[in-house]
Write a protein that holds these residues in place. Structure first.
Motif, PDB file in Angstrom:
ATOM      1  N   VAL A  92       0.629  -1.092  -0.151  1.00  0.00           N
ATOM      2  CA  VAL A  92       0.256   0.177   0.004  1.00  0.00           C
ATOM      3  C   VAL A  92       1.069   0.898  -0.030  1.00  0.00           C
ATOM      4  N   SER A  93       0.317   1.966  -0.095  1.00  0.00           N
ATOM      5  CA  SER A  93       0.933   3.664   0.190  1.00  0.00           C
ATOM      6  C   SER A  93       0.891   4.461   0.916  1.00  0.00           C
ATOM      7  N   ARG A  94       1.969   5.350   1.145  1.00  0.00           N
ATOM      8  CA  ARG A  94       1.661   6.186   2.028  1.00  0.00           C
ATOM      9  C   ARG A  94      -0.044   7.005   1.987  1.00  0.00           C
ATOM     10  N   ASN A  95      -0.059   7.549   0.608  1.00  0.00           N
ATOM     11  CA  ASN A  95      -1.112   8.406   0.341  1.00  0.00           C
ATOM     12  C   ASN A  95      -2.502   8.174   0.411  1.00  0.00           C
ATOM     13  N   GLY A  96      -2.370   6.002   0.584  1.00  0.00           N
ATOM     14  CA  GLY A  96      -3.440   5.142   0.227  1.00  0.00           C
ATOM     15  C   GLY A  96      -3.970   4.646   1.587  1.00  0.00           C
ATOM     16  N   ILE A  97      -3.082   5.180   2.318  1.00  0.00           N
ATOM     17  CA  ILE A  97      -3.291   4.487   3.728  1.00  0.00           C
ATOM     18  C   ILE A  97      -3.871   5.830   4.541  1.00  0.00           C
ATOM     19  N   LEU A  98      -3.426   7.486   4.521  1.00  0.00           N
ATOM     20  CA  LEU A  98      -3.844   8.277   5.154  1.00  0.00           C
ATOM     21  C   LEU A  98      -5.010   9.006   4.485  1.00  0.00           C
ATOM     22  N   ARG A  99      -5.403   8.588   2.701  1.00  0.00           N
ATOM     23  CA  ARG A  99      -6.772   9.348   2.455  1.00  0.00           C
ATOM     24  C   ARG A  99      -7.678   8.907   2.468  1.00  0.00           C
ATOM     25  N   THR A 100      -8.046   8.344   4.284  1.00  0.00           N
ATOM     26  CA  THR A 100      -9.323   7.802   4.622  1.00  0.00           C
ATOM     27  C   THR A 100      -9.986   8.352   5.308  1.00  0.00           C
ATOM     28  N   PRO A 101     -11.365   8.705   4.914  1.00  0.00           N
ATOM     29  CA  PRO A 101     -12.000   9.959   5.880  1.00  0.00           C
ATOM     30  C   PRO A 101     -12.912   9.126   6.632  1.00  0.00           C
ATOM     31  N   SER A 102     -12.480   9.804   8.222  1.00  0.00           N
ATOM     32  CA  SER A 102     -13.551   9.243   9.037  1.00  0.00           C
ATOM     33  C   SER A 102     -14.815   8.631   8.879  1.00  0.00           C
ATOM     34  N   GLU A 103     -15.168   9.177   7.821  1.00  0.00           N
ATOM     35  CA  GLU A 103     -17.111   8.915   7.734  1.00  0.00           C
ATOM     36  C   GLU A 103     -17.333   7.612   7.456  1.00  0.00           C
ATOM     37  N   TRP A 104     -16.230   6.826   7.007  1.00  0.00           N
ATOM     38  CA  TRP A 104     -16.365   5.327   6.756  1.00  0.00           C
ATOM     39  C   TRP A 104     -16.551   4.615   7.267  1.00  0.00           C
ATOM     40  N   PHE A 105     -16.503   4.989   8.839  1.00  0.00           N
ATOM     41  CA  PHE A 105     -17.009   4.103  10.261  1.00  0.00           C
ATOM     42  C   PHE A 105     -17.568   4.768  10.838  1.00  0.00           C
ATOM     43  N   ALA A 106     -18.108   5.837  10.411  1.00  0.00           N
ATOM     44  CA  ALA A 106     -19.212   7.113  11.767  1.00  0.00           C
ATOM     45  C   ALA A 106     -19.749   6.369  11.736  1.00  0.00           C
ATOM     46  N   ASN A 107     -20.727   6.877  12.946  1.00  0.00           N
ATOM     47  CA  ASN A 107     -22.396   6.566  13.152  1.00  0.00           C
ATOM     48  C   ASN A 107     -22.833   7.516  12.570  1.00  0.00           C
ATOM     49  N   ARG A 108     -24.522   6.314  12.173  1.00  0.00           N
ATOM     50  CA  ARG A 108     -25.511   7.348  11.109  1.00  0.00           C
ATOM     51  C   ARG A 108     -26.884   6.883  11.733  1.00  0.00           C
ATOM     52  N   ASP A 109     -26.466   7.031  13.059  1.00  0.00           N
ATOM     53  CA  ASP A 109     -28.385   6.840  13.751  1.00  0.00           C
ATOM     54  C   ASP A 109     -28.364   8.081  14.899  1.00  0.00           C
ATOM     55  N   PRO A 110     -28.961   8.922  14.442  1.00  0.00           N
ATOM     56  CA  PRO A 110     -29.041  10.193  15.217  1.00  0.00           C
ATOM     57  C   PRO A 110     -29.105  10.177  16.920  1.00  0.00           C
ATOM     58  N   LYS A 111     -29.993   8.739  17.058  1.00  0.00           N
ATOM     59  CA  LYS A 111     -30.264   9.220  18.675  1.00  0.00           C
ATOM     60  C   LYS A 111     -29.321   9.330  19.932  1.00  0.00           C
ATOM     61  N   PHE A 112     -28.106   8.223  18.849  1.00  0.00           N
ATOM     62  CA  PHE A 112     -26.359   8.262  19.215  1.00  0.00           C
ATOM     63  C   PHE A 112     -25.848   9.405  18.529  1.00  0.00           C
ATOM     64  N   THR A 113     -25.039   9.584  19.603  1.00  0.00           N
ATOM     65  CA  THR A 113     -23.415   9.617  19.189  1.00  0.00           C
ATOM     66  C   THR A 113     -22.142   9.283  20.216  1.00  0.00           C
ATOM     67  N   GLU A 114     -21.176   9.373  18.605  1.00  0.00           N
ATOM     68  CA  GLU A 114     -20.048   9.031  19.165  1.00  0.00           C
ATOM     69  C   GLU A 114     -18.736   9.722  19.380  1.00  0.00           C
ATOM     70  N   ILE A 115     -17.865  10.204  20.356  1.00  0.00           N
ATOM     71  CA  ILE A 115     -17.449  11.290  20.615  1.00  0.00           C
ATOM     72  C   ILE A 115     -15.768  10.207  20.874  1.00  0.00           C
TER      73      ILE A 115
END
Length: 519
Positions: free
Chosen positions: A356-379
């Motif tokens: 893998v490339s250094r840029n390929g590893i770093l170019r990862t958005p947090s959205e890919w794993f983010a919470n999508r349930d409005p009833k909860f928060t993840e901090i």
């Protein structure tokens, strides 16, 4: 002999069937998480009105989006400062709004949205005193910068492990990431331009003695000294890596990381650790160390240019890998079995061992794993302790987190951070191990109050271990804890008065901590 062999065979078969049942059950759990997962993300937080936690809100007077032309945008902001200061108004700054402690929020303020075209310019890499440098607008995201650098064979020296934050925001929180043997990002800033409260634009250089105090207050200063317009960042060659993974425990992690990463002959371009959140004897005990070592013959910039757009080979996580990883991650939410299954798979399979490339590893958005349930928060939380105190810190917080009813610990990542000699509000006053923790709980005031009580206890443990905590997250620390963790806060306040005597630039974080700490 036959009578003895038959029970043994039945026992082996029983064990195999039990293992198969567990594996199939986990597969079903992951599949359910995949199909039950919301297909759309939660709406982005509005500039000046909310942040990524969705727990803190404000009512700004207006949100300012500067003109697309950089020169006109600066004049527009100058006029804004001139008009606002006599009225004793306040100005806040917002980037990607991932800081969760009111750093971009204040009732009645004028909020400047820095994610605008005027401050997203990215110039080609140049060399200054043999140092490769990129000039980038403060409103550009790391995703945009990595994409531009990749075409030239370069990469970012220090950044977070995700790419959906703005460069200016990252400098304001003085971020750090998976780059081993490195101080925070301020160590890679060669210069920046800042619009001060008096309307002047000042270029602040690392090597200039007269700029030193302002440099140290702006980096890690949470937008309280002025508007950072653009930055000169040191960059490094992009490279191709191969991931390697090693077992560790909470007791021997610091020594193992030192031998495998800091002192190893195999130079690691990126490295991090992970502590198990699986229940039982593994909880905050079992650990893994992941290092990315250079693939032979692929370390020069020209050799790995355009790795992100390579038409033949994928040098970053594929969409299928990301979707599967997300499903496995979300399957652990609220489920001890899911956490145990996820940790077991991570121990058996580990990181992919393809190149893998250094840029390929770093170019990862947090959205890919983010919470999508409005009833909860993840901090996020983050605590910093000296390496020789890591085991003690984990031993002391283990019972706290085991009895944190209603608060779900989803992840603990470990990062190596060297001493920060650049910033005034420094969280790494010595070499530290940073523990990045992700918590999930109901998005209610009651649950947040419960999280506050737990946070105060965790900070007390960090302070008792000669450590600190990170400021960009929920405002749950006490003012006394802030004073103890950041003993130069009075110096920061004095510089704030020197460069912004009317306190034109403010936010809730300033009112909650900086001002009370001086009383």
């Amino acid at each position: 002999m036959l009578k003895i062999a038959r029970p043994i065979a039945l026992g082996v078969l029983g064990t195999l069937f039990a293992a198969l049942f567990v594996v199939l059950s986990y597969v079903v759990l992951v599949a359910h998480a995949w199909f039950a997962d919301a297909r759309s993300s939660l709406p982005d937080a509005s500039a000046g009105q909310s942040d990524f936690s969705r727990l803190t809100h404000a009512r700004p007077t207006a949100t300012i989006i500067p003109d697309q032309d950089p020169a006109r945008a600066i004049e527009q902001l100058r006029d804004l400062l001139r008009q606002t200061a006599p009225q004793h108004g306040k100005i806040t700054l917002a980037g990607s709004r991932h800081s969760m402690g009111g750093h971009t929020l204040l009732d009645g303020s004028l909020c400047i949205d820095m994610r605008c075209d005027a401050f997203r310019r990215i110039d080609p890499v140049t060399t200054r005193d043999s140092i490769p440098i990129v000039h980038v607008g403060a409103g550009a995201t790391w995703h945009e910068l990595l994409t531009a650098l990749d075409r030239e064979g370069w990469s970012v020296a220090v950044m977070q492990s995700n790419d959906d934050f703005t460069v200016g925001g990252s400098i304001s929180v003085n971020c750090h990431g998976w780059q081993p043997n490195s101080p925070p990002i301020a160590s890679t800033v060669e210069a920046f331009r800042i619009l001060l409260a008096d309307g002047s634009v000042r270029e602040c250089r690392r090597q200039s003695a007269e700029d030193r105090e302002l440099f140290g207050a702006v980096c890690g200063g949470y937008g309280l000294l002025g508007v950072v317009l653009d930055v000169d960042l040191r960059v490094v060659p992009n490279a191709l890596y191969r991931a390697e993974e090693f077992p560790a425990t909470s007791a021997n992690y610091a020594q193992r990381f030192d031998s495998l990463v800091a002192q190893s002959r195999d130079v690691a371009g990126l490295a991090y650790g992970r502590i198990s959140i699986a229940p039982g004897p593994w909880f905050l005990q079992d650990a893994r160390i992941v290092r990315f070592v250079a693939a032979p013959g692929n370390t020069m910039p020209g050799d790995v240019a355009n790795t992100l757009d390579n038409p033949v080979r994928q040098f970053g996580p594929t969409s299928s890998e990301i979707n599967l990883a997300r499903a496995a991650f979300r399957a652990s939410v609220g489920s001890d079995f899911g956490k145990l299954g996820r940790w077991t798979i991570e121990r058996i399979h580990g990181q992919t061992h393809r190149v893998v490339s250094r840029n390929g590893i770093l170019r990862t958005p947090s959205e890919w794993f983010a919470n999508r349930d409005p009833k909860f928060t993840e901090i996020l939380h983050e605590y910093f302790v000296p390496p020789n105190k890591l085991a003690e810190f984990l031993n002391r917080i283990r019972p706290i987190l085991r009895k944190s009813g209603g608060i779900d610990l989803l992840n603990v990542t470990l990062r190596s951070v060297q001493r920060d000699d650049d910033t005034i509000l420094a969280y790494a006053r010595q070499d530290e191990i940073g523990l990045v923790m992700l918590f999930r709980y109901l998005a209610t005031s009651e649950a947040d109050a419960h999280m506050r009580a737990i946070t105060e206890r965790l900070i007390d443990v960090a302070l008792a271990c000669d450590g600190s905590y990170y400021l960009p997250y929920r405002p749950h620390a006490t003012v006394d804890q802030f004073r103890r963790a950041y003993p130069r806060c009075e110096e920061f306040y004095e510089l704030k008065q020197k460069y912004d005597s009317t306190e034109l630039f403010e936010n809730s974080f300033y009112r909650n901590y900086i001002e009370p700490a001086e009383k």
